[in-house]
Write a protein that holds these residues in place. Structure first.
Motif, PDB file in Angstrom:
ATOM      1  N   ILE A  30       0.857  -1.261  -0.029  1.00  0.00           N
ATOM      2  CA  ILE A  30       0.008  -0.065   0.005  1.00  0.00           C
ATOM      3  C   ILE A  30       0.886   1.312  -0.115  1.00  0.00           C
ATOM      4  CG2 ILE A  30      -1.580   1.335   1.373  1.00  0.00           C
ATOM      5  CD1 ILE A  30      -2.850  -1.379   2.327  1.00  0.00           C
ATOM      6  N   ALA A  31       1.958   1.293   0.637  1.00  0.00           N
ATOM      7  CA  ALA A  31       2.877   2.372   0.707  1.00  0.00           C
ATOM      8  C   ALA A  31       3.501   2.444  -0.520  1.00  0.00           C
ATOM      9  CB  ALA A  31       3.827   2.218   1.989  1.00  0.00           C
ATOM     10  N   MET A  32       3.796   1.564  -0.997  1.00  0.00           N
ATOM     11  CA  MET A  32       4.640   1.616  -2.476  1.00  0.00           C
ATOM     12  C   MET A  32       3.552   2.286  -3.367  1.00  0.00           C
ATOM     13  SD  MET A  32       6.680  -2.097  -2.606  1.00  0.00           S
ATOM     14  CE  MET A  32       6.890  -1.961  -4.400  1.00  0.00           C
ATOM     15  N   PHE A  33       2.251   1.733  -3.527  1.00  0.00           N
ATOM     16  CA  PHE A  33       1.281   2.353  -4.454  1.00  0.00           C
ATOM     17  C   PHE A  33       0.840   3.764  -3.996  1.00  0.00           C
ATOM     18  CE2 PHE A  33      -3.370   2.873  -5.031  1.00  0.00           C
ATOM     19  CZ  PHE A  33      -3.237   2.851  -6.555  1.00  0.00           C
ATOM     20  N   MET A  34       0.959   4.037  -2.808  1.00  0.00           N
ATOM     21  CA  MET A  34       0.719   5.544  -2.672  1.00  0.00           C
ATOM     22  C   MET A  34       1.839   6.112  -2.957  1.00  0.00           C
ATOM     23  SD  MET A  34      -1.387   5.189   1.304  1.00  0.00           S
ATOM     24  CE  MET A  34      -1.345   7.079   1.307  1.00  0.00           C
ATOM     25  N   ARG A  35       3.053   5.900  -2.481  1.00  0.00           N
ATOM     26  CA  ARG A  35       4.324   6.647  -3.030  1.00  0.00           C
ATOM     27  C   ARG A  35       4.114   6.675  -4.696  1.00  0.00           C
ATOM     28  NH1 ARG A  35       8.306   7.951  -0.153  1.00  0.00           N
ATOM     29  NH2 ARG A  35       7.821   6.159   1.707  1.00  0.00           N
ATOM     30  N   GLY A  36       4.052   5.465  -5.224  1.00  0.00           N
ATOM     31  CA  GLY A  36       3.686   5.848  -6.866  1.00  0.00           C
ATOM     32  C   GLY A  36       2.687   6.816  -7.227  1.00  0.00           C
ATOM     33  N   LEU A  37       1.491   6.949  -6.522  1.00  0.00           N
ATOM     34  CA  LEU A  37       0.476   7.901  -6.800  1.00  0.00           C
ATOM     35  C   LEU A  37       1.108   9.244  -6.788  1.00  0.00           C
ATOM     36  CD1 LEU A  37      -2.779   6.162  -5.516  1.00  0.00           C
ATOM     37  CD2 LEU A  37      -1.994   6.614  -7.778  1.00  0.00           C
ATOM     38  N   ALA A  38       1.879   9.426  -5.500  1.00  0.00           N
ATOM     39  CA  ALA A  38       2.244  10.825  -5.059  1.00  0.00           C
ATOM     40  C   ALA A  38       3.314  11.055  -6.082  1.00  0.00           C
ATOM     41  CB  ALA A  38       3.098  10.646  -3.780  1.00  0.00           C
ATOM     42  N   TYR A  39       4.261  10.340  -6.577  1.00  0.00           N
ATOM     43  CA  TYR A  39       5.186  10.990  -7.403  1.00  0.00           C
ATOM     44  C   TYR A  39       4.658  10.990  -9.021  1.00  0.00           C
ATOM     45  CZ  TYR A  39       9.079   9.651  -4.319  1.00  0.00           C
ATOM     46  OH  TYR A  39       9.789   9.810  -3.309  1.00  0.00           O
ATOM     47  N   GLY A  40       3.717  10.292  -9.124  1.00  0.00           N
ATOM     48  CA  GLY A  40       2.874  10.421 -10.352  1.00  0.00           C
ATOM     49  C   GLY A  40       2.113  11.702 -10.443  1.00  0.00           C
ATOM     50  N   ALA A  41       1.580  12.070  -9.293  1.00  0.00           N
ATOM     51  CA  ALA A  41       0.962  13.561  -9.048  1.00  0.00           C
ATOM     52  C   ALA A  41       1.843  14.610  -9.347  1.00  0.00           C
ATOM     53  CB  ALA A  41       0.155  13.462  -7.891  1.00  0.00           C
ATOM     54  N   LEU A  42       2.932  14.601  -8.891  1.00  0.00           N
ATOM     55  CA  LEU A  42       4.025  15.583  -8.888  1.00  0.00           C
ATOM     56  C   LEU A  42       4.499  15.728 -10.303  1.00  0.00           C
ATOM     57  CD1 LEU A  42       6.185  14.895  -5.661  1.00  0.00           C
ATOM     58  CD2 LEU A  42       4.250  16.770  -6.034  1.00  0.00           C
ATOM     59  N   GLY A  66       0.732  15.981  -0.133  1.00  0.00           N
ATOM     60  CA  GLY A  66      -0.099  15.457   0.989  1.00  0.00           C
ATOM     61  C   GLY A  66       0.266  14.140   1.377  1.00  0.00           C
ATOM     62  N   LEU A  67       0.303  13.276  -0.071  1.00  0.00           N
ATOM     63  CA  LEU A  67       0.643  11.601   0.060  1.00  0.00           C
ATOM     64  C   LEU A  67       2.039  11.551   0.539  1.00  0.00           C
ATOM     65  CD1 LEU A  67      -1.086  10.328  -3.217  1.00  0.00           C
ATOM     66  CD2 LEU A  67      -1.883   9.990  -0.798  1.00  0.00           C
ATOM     67  N   LEU A  68       2.919  12.373   0.262  1.00  0.00           N
ATOM     68  CA  LEU A  68       4.168  12.345   0.601  1.00  0.00           C
ATOM     69  C   LEU A  68       4.419  12.543   2.198  1.00  0.00           C
ATOM     70  CD1 LEU A  68       6.525  13.450  -2.293  1.00  0.00           C
ATOM     71  CD2 LEU A  68       6.129  11.101  -1.543  1.00  0.00           C
ATOM     72  N   GLY A  69       3.681  13.475   2.648  1.00  0.00           N
ATOM     73  CA  GLY A  69       3.552  13.943   3.903  1.00  0.00           C
ATOM     74  C   GLY A  69       2.886  12.612   4.986  1.00  0.00           C
TER      75      GLY A  69
END
Length: 242
Positions: A30-42, A66-69
């Motif tokens: 889940i953390a990997m997925f959220m991190r991927g979303l965060a970098y994708g958003a950036l 927000g996700l990275l935070g």
């Protein structure tokens, strides 16, 4: 031949990735997925900014930060996310409520406003009542309500005590009320007193406390009762962080 080798390599990498995926801890995935979303958003924000689409870039950047935070609260993402949270969660109004009176303090201006909650004047705004009408409320007050009413009078008409001699109930100038300033306070009330959203971090609590004490400390023309309630509110909230 090269295509065959590339295909085999891709297949091997895919199988290895699938093996790692199936054996990985769900929280890690889940953390990997959220991190991927965060970098994708950036990345999306950077691309939108490059194309001049600022209205799209801003929400993508906020979402990514927000996700990275959330994933790394002690890192850069947490720091940047904290900047956004501090701006949005900045305290604006403190609220203190007793059986008879509800009082609000505007943090920006220091103005006090309020309303009568019970009795013949229930629903009346304090600022709409003249000083004699406010003095007439004193005999109806319990200890905490009296302290709150007198704090409002001290702010609005500092000379009221000199003019209150001989008025009904004037014999009690709030001494009994001050002894009740350390009365029990719920966590919800504590957040209202400091003007914070529920769950505010300790730094925000201390900042709000310092700001309010500058306005309401007796040495600065404030009220002993309100200062005591502000101190109490800080202690109630910070107690769970110890």
């Amino acid at each position: 031949m090269i295509s065959l080798i590339a295909g085999v390599l891709l297949l091997g990498i895919g199988l290895y990735g699938l093996k790692v995926w199936t054996k990985a801890d769900p929280k890690t995935l889940i953390a990997m997925f959220m991190r991927g979303l965060a970098y994708g958003a950036l990345l999306g924000a950077a691309g939108a900014l490059a194309m001049g689409r600022i209205t799209l870039a801003i929400p993508l950047a906020v979402a990514g930060i927000g996700l990275l935070g959330r994933l790394d609260p002690q890192g850069v993402g947490g720091y940047l996310g904290g900047l956004f949270r501090k701006r949005s969660a900045a305290p604006k109004t403190s609220r203190v409520r007793t059986a008879l009176i509800e009082m609000e303090l505007d943090h920006a201006t220091g103005d006090m406003t309020g309303a009568v909650l019970a009795g013949p004047l229930a629903g009346s705004r304090l600022e709409a009542l003249d000083v004699p009408a406010l003095l007439a409320l004193r005999p109806q007050c319990d200890a905490q309500s009296l302290a709150l009413l007198e704090a409002y009078l001290d702010r609005r008409a500092p000379a009221w005590r000199e003019n209150a001699q001989g008025h009904a109930g004037a014999g009690n100038m709030g001494g009994g009320a001050q002894s009740r300033s350390d009365a029990a306070m719920s966590e919800e009330e504590a957040y209202q007193v400091l003007g914070l959203d529920h769950g505010a971090d300790p730094e925000a609590v201390r900042t709000a406390h310092r700001s309010l004490m500058k306005k309401l400390h007796p040495d600065h023309g404030g009220s002993s009762y309100l200062a005591a309630r502000i101190n109490r509110a800080k202690d109630v909230i910070l107690r769970k962080h110890r």
